[in-house]
Write a protein that holds these residues in place. Structure first.
Motif, mmCIF file in Angstrom:
data_model
loop_
_atom_site.group_PDB
_atom_site.id
_atom_site.type_symbol
_atom_site.label_atom_id
_atom_site.label_comp_id
_atom_site.label_asym_id
_atom_site.label_seq_id
_atom_site.Cartn_x
_atom_site.Cartn_y
_atom_site.Cartn_z
ATOM 1 N N VAL A 40 0.789 -1.181 -0.007
ATOM 2 C CA VAL A 40 -0.099 -0.025 0.022
ATOM 3 C C VAL A 40 0.884 1.182 0.068
ATOM 4 C CG1 VAL A 40 -1.609 1.067 1.311
ATOM 5 C CG2 VAL A 40 -1.915 -1.088 1.157
ATOM 6 N N ALA A 41 1.786 1.373 0.969
ATOM 7 C CA ALA A 41 2.751 2.325 0.942
ATOM 8 C C ALA A 41 3.533 2.765 -0.221
ATOM 9 C CB ALA A 41 3.669 2.371 2.118
ATOM 10 N N ALA A 42 3.996 1.606 -0.779
ATOM 11 C CA ALA A 42 4.779 1.846 -2.181
ATOM 12 C C ALA A 42 3.999 2.667 -3.205
ATOM 13 C CB ALA A 42 5.286 0.423 -2.729
ATOM 14 N N GLN A 43 2.741 2.145 -3.310
ATOM 15 C CA GLN A 43 1.727 2.814 -4.373
ATOM 16 C C GLN A 43 1.126 4.368 -3.801
ATOM 17 O OE1 GLN A 43 1.129 2.417 -7.584
ATOM 18 N NE2 GLN A 43 2.710 0.841 -7.094
ATOM 19 N N TYR A 44 0.723 4.602 -2.598
ATOM 20 C CA TYR A 44 -0.082 5.453 -1.935
ATOM 21 C C TYR A 44 0.387 6.455 -0.739
ATOM 22 C CZ TYR A 44 -3.355 2.314 -4.697
ATOM 23 O OH TYR A 44 -3.813 1.820 -5.552
ATOM 24 N N GLN A 45 1.686 6.359 -0.418
ATOM 25 C CA GLN A 45 2.355 7.097 0.267
ATOM 26 C C GLN A 45 1.944 8.733 -0.007
ATOM 27 O OE1 GLN A 45 6.515 7.998 0.572
ATOM 28 N NE2 GLN A 45 6.851 8.141 -1.674
ATOM 29 N N GLY A 46 1.772 9.476 1.408
ATOM 30 C CA GLY A 46 1.237 10.827 0.809
ATOM 31 C C GLY A 46 -0.382 11.071 0.712
ATOM 32 N N MET A 47 -1.089 9.918 0.338
ATOM 33 C CA MET A 47 -2.354 10.003 -0.149
ATOM 34 C C MET A 47 -3.467 9.822 1.099
ATOM 35 S SD MET A 47 -1.828 8.379 -3.799
ATOM 36 C CE MET A 47 -3.337 8.943 -4.728
ATOM 37 N N THR A 48 -4.607 9.953 0.892
ATOM 38 C CA THR A 48 -5.802 9.747 1.928
ATOM 39 C C THR A 48 -6.620 8.848 1.171
ATOM 40 O OG1 THR A 48 -5.692 12.020 2.534
ATOM 41 C CG2 THR A 48 -7.572 10.838 3.025
ATOM 42 N N PRO A 49 -7.005 7.637 1.983
ATOM 43 C CA PRO A 49 -7.831 6.766 1.667
ATOM 44 C C PRO A 49 -9.393 7.159 1.383
ATOM 45 C CG PRO A 49 -7.336 6.151 3.879
ATOM 46 C CD PRO A 49 -6.498 7.339 3.361
ATOM 47 N N HIS A 50 -10.005 6.697 0.687
ATOM 48 C CA HIS A 50 -11.761 7.119 0.868
ATOM 49 C C HIS A 50 -12.439 5.728 0.618
ATOM 50 C CE1 HIS A 50 -15.185 9.112 0.824
ATOM 51 N NE2 HIS A 50 -15.820 8.327 -0.043
ATOM 52 N N PRO A 51 -13.065 4.978 1.557
ATOM 53 C CA PRO A 51 -13.577 5.823 2.902
ATOM 54 C C PRO A 51 -12.270 5.841 3.704
ATOM 55 C CG PRO A 51 -14.482 3.744 2.633
ATOM 56 C CD PRO A 51 -13.695 3.847 1.297
ATOM 57 N N VAL A 65 -3.964 11.240 6.215
ATOM 58 C CA VAL A 65 -2.983 11.078 5.301
ATOM 59 C C VAL A 65 -2.064 9.825 5.502
ATOM 60 C CG1 VAL A 65 -1.063 12.452 6.062
ATOM 61 C CG2 VAL A 65 -1.040 11.973 3.853
ATOM 62 N N LEU A 66 -1.777 8.984 4.720
ATOM 63 C CA LEU A 66 -0.820 7.772 4.788
ATOM 64 C C LEU A 66 0.541 8.431 4.727
ATOM 65 C CD1 LEU A 66 -0.619 4.838 5.130
ATOM 66 C CD2 LEU A 66 -0.259 4.623 2.625
ATOM 67 N N LEU A 67 1.404 8.638 5.746
ATOM 68 C CA LEU A 67 2.681 9.230 6.227
ATOM 69 C C LEU A 67 3.557 8.657 5.125
ATOM 70 C CD1 LEU A 67 2.876 9.093 10.115
ATOM 71 C CD2 LEU A 67 2.240 11.122 8.459
ATOM 72 N N ARG A 76 8.315 17.484 4.872
ATOM 73 C CA ARG A 76 8.997 16.549 5.883
ATOM 74 C C ARG A 76 7.766 16.486 6.999
ATOM 75 N NH1 ARG A 76 11.865 16.238 10.494
ATOM 76 N NH2 ARG A 76 13.184 14.405 10.539
ATOM 77 N N THR A 77 6.729 17.239 7.436
ATOM 78 C CA THR A 77 5.741 17.164 8.176
ATOM 79 C C THR A 77 4.940 16.018 8.265
ATOM 80 O OG1 THR A 77 5.420 19.434 8.337
ATOM 81 C CG2 THR A 77 3.780 18.343 9.270
ATOM 82 N N TYR A 78 4.851 15.124 6.876
ATOM 83 C CA TYR A 78 4.272 14.182 6.603
ATOM 84 C C TYR A 78 4.863 12.859 6.551
ATOM 85 C CZ TYR A 78 0.752 17.706 5.643
ATOM 86 O OH TYR A 78 -0.129 18.548 5.669
ATOM 87 N N SER A 79 6.179 12.903 7.095
ATOM 88 C CA SER A 79 7.006 11.902 6.971
ATOM 89 C C SER A 79 7.166 10.878 8.268
ATOM 90 C CB SER A 79 8.537 12.061 6.761
ATOM 91 O OG SER A 79 9.118 12.823 7.842
#
Length: 151
Positions: A40-51, A65-67, A76-79
Motif C-alpha cells: 500500500v505504502a509503495a503506491q499510496y504514500q502521502g495520499m488519503t484513502p476513501h473511505p 494521510v498515509l505518512l 517533511r511534516t508528513y514523513s
C-alpha cells in the motif's frame, strides 16, 4: 463495503516509493513492516484513502494521510521519520507511526506483542494509546464512510 480509492494529499500526483526506500526506512527504524503495508505504502504514500473512517474505542476517527516513506524536505511534516521523532519519547519502544488524523494523532504499528504482525493502535496528542485493529490488513478492510453500522 465501498471500494477503497486513494486521493492525492501531500503531492498533486501519486508519488510511489521504491522497495529500496522502504527498506532504508525499515533499517533506520529497526523494524520490518507488514507485507500488505509495504504494498500500500509503495503506491499510496502521502495520499488519503476513501473511505477513511475507522473505529476506535466507542467512537470513530479519520485517516488524514498515509505518512510518507521518503523525507521530502518541503513536506517533511508528513514523513514517518518526523512523526516517529515526535512520538518516540512519549510511547513504549516498538511503536511506529504510519498515518495521521486531522487532529494530529497517529495511527501506529505496535510490535510489542508480535514482531511479525503488529497490531494497529492510535496514539493521541496526549500520548494515550488506544487499540484499533489486530493487523494492518484488518484495519484497511474495516475502513468505512461513517455511515456503516459498527460491527
Amino acid at each position: 463495503m465501498t471500494a477503497l480509492q486513494w486521493i492525492p494529499y501531500v503531492w498533486d500526483e501519486p508519488h510511489p516509493a521504491t522497495s529500496q526506500e522502504i527498506a532504508q526506512l525499515e533499517h533506520r527504524l529497526g523494524a520490518t513492516f507488514p507485507k500488505t503495508y509495504k504494498e500500500v505504502a509503495a503506491q499510496y504514500q502521502g495520499m488519503t484513502p476513501h473511505p477513511a473512517v475507522f473505529n476506535v474505542g466507542n467512537g470513530t476517527n479519520v485517516i488524514n494521510v498515509l505518512l510518507t516513506i521518503i523525507e521530502d524536505t518541503e513536506w517533511r511534516t508528513y514523513s514517518i521519520m518526523r512523526a516517529y521523532e515526535a512520538v518516540k519519547p512519549h510511547v513504549p519502544k516498538e511503536i511506529y507511526p504510519f498515518a495521521s488524523t486531522p487532529g494530529g494523532e497517529y495511527l501506529c504499528f505496535d510490535y510489542r506483542e508480535s514482531p511479525e504482525e503488529p497490531r494497529i493502535i492510535l496514539v493521541t496528542v496526549e500520548m494515550f494509546i488506544s487499540p484499533v485493529a489486530d493487523s494492518f490488513t484488518d484495519f484497511m478492510t474495516h475502513l468505512h464512510d461513517g455511515q456503516t453500522v459498527r460491527p
